[in-house]
Design an enzyme around this catalytic site. Structure first.
Site, PDB file in Angstrom:
ATOM      1  N   CYS A   1       0.923  -1.050  -0.026  1.00  0.00           N
ATOM      2  CA  CYS A   1      -0.001  -0.089  -0.054  1.00  0.00           C
ATOM      3  C   CYS A   1       0.815   1.112   0.110  1.00  0.00           C
ATOM      4  O   CYS A   1       0.320   2.190  -0.083  1.00  0.00           O
ATOM      5  CB  CYS A   1      -0.948   0.165   1.126  1.00  0.00           C
ATOM      6  SG  CYS A   1      -0.129  -0.384   2.663  1.00  0.00           S
TER       7      CYS A   1
ATOM      8  N   CYS B   1      -1.954  -3.885   8.527  1.00  0.00           N
ATOM      9  CA  CYS B   1      -1.604  -2.326   9.197  1.00  0.00           C
ATOM     10  C   CYS B   1      -0.828  -2.813  10.673  1.00  0.00           C
ATOM     11  O   CYS B   1       0.019  -2.166  11.312  1.00  0.00           O
ATOM     12  CB  CYS B   1      -2.781  -1.405   9.386  1.00  0.00           C
ATOM     13  SG  CYS B   1      -3.358  -0.941   7.871  1.00  0.00           S
TER      14      CYS B   1
END
Lengths: 177, 128
Positions: free
Chosen positions: B37, B107
């Site tokens: 990402c 994350c």
């Protein structure tokens, strides 16, 4: 690899885009659901399914980056949990800090950002050239080493593309004010 | 996709944003990234060398709300822990606390990696 098979292509990283488009149109006509309106339910389902696969295949394979990501994923080398080189992270971090300064209204960062946009734009183009080289290298002589190089090159390109996007957005917002 | 209230809270009021002196021998720095990402996360700890307790933790993350919340929460948890206790923090603890959806689990993995990288750096600098 499903997307290549749908278009009767041998899986290669480099592709002729005109040929790809022609194959996509030919097969899309052949499987167009309108042509199956009087066919059995099973055949209608198959036509729909093939049309969907062809659309996905064309959308993925016509874009060199999406194609390479698909190719690597099929070979078990998707992007998750791969490492980025520390120098790149430092550089990305510093540029993001400079971006944040501009976002907070410090105009002195603008020159730095214009410079950064040019530098990262050039890095993106050189990444794309690298991809082209790696494609032909792998197609000519397939090896896992080359695929790993491709993986690393794509990861790096992702960071650079994000930076180009963010810098552009920031410069655009500020010139509009 | 809707963020949980806890993610929003950390995103809107991130705890311990900032940086510590990288050259300080009692400071460990971890810089990690997620190529899928394009996120970058820097996390730092300042350890009391005689007690081994983390006295300060700072972070700066460029990324999505979940990446910011994960690192913000991590710095909250790190403060007051020993180095070994800090290493026991698992990404799943962060997932549970923040109710992260499956697409945002990476994350929390990034935050766990950042903690480990910061502590590794501290250990290298302090020579053990």
């Amino acid at each position: 690899m499903k997307f290549y098979e749908a278009l009767d292509l041998v899986p290669t990283l480099a592709l002729d885009l005109d040929d790809l488009k022609k194959r996509f149109y030919d097969r899309s006509r052949q499987w167009h659901p309108d042509r199956f309106s009087r066919a059995s339910a099973a055949e209608q389902d198959q036509a729909l399914e093939m049309t969907a696969i062809l659309n996905d295949a064309f959308r993925t394979l016509r874009d060199p980056v999406a194609r390479a990501e698909y190719f690597l994923k099929e070979r078990g080398l998707d992007s998750s949990r791969t490492e980025a080189p520390p120098e790149l992270l430092e550089e990305v971090f510093e540029l993001n800090m400079a971006l944040e300064e501009l976002r907070d209204g410090d105009q002195s960062a603008r020159g730095q950002l214009v410079e950064a946009r040019d530098r990262f734009g050039a890095m993106l183009r050189s990444s794309d050239d690298q991809l082209t080289d790696i494609f032909s290298q792998f197609d000519f002589s397939p090896s896992d080493d080359t695929l790993n190089t491709l993986r690393a090159t794509l990861n790096r390109r992702r960071y650079i593309a994000n930076l180009v996007r963010d810098v552009d957005k920031e410069l655009h917002v500020h010139s509009a004010n | 996709m809707a963020y949980s209230d806890k993610v929003l809270d950390h995103y809107n009021n991130p705890r311990n944003v900032g940086s510590l002196d990288k050259a300080d021998p009692t400071v460990g720095t971890g810089m990690v990234g997620a190529p899928e990402c394009g996120d970058v996360m820097k996390l730092q700890v300042k350890v009391n060398p005689s007690t081994g307790i983390i006295e300060e933790a700072k972070f700066k993350t460029f990324g999505c709300g979940s990446a910011i919340a994960s690192s913000s929460l991590a710095t909250e948890w790190l403060r007051g822990k020993t180095v070994d206790e800090a290493l026991a923090i698992k990404n799943t603890d962060i997932v549970n606390e923040l109710s992260l959806p499956p697409v945002k689990i990476h994350c929390s993995v990034l935050a766990e990696d950042a903690i480990k990288a910061a502590i590794d750096d501290y250990k290298k600098k302090s020579g053990n």
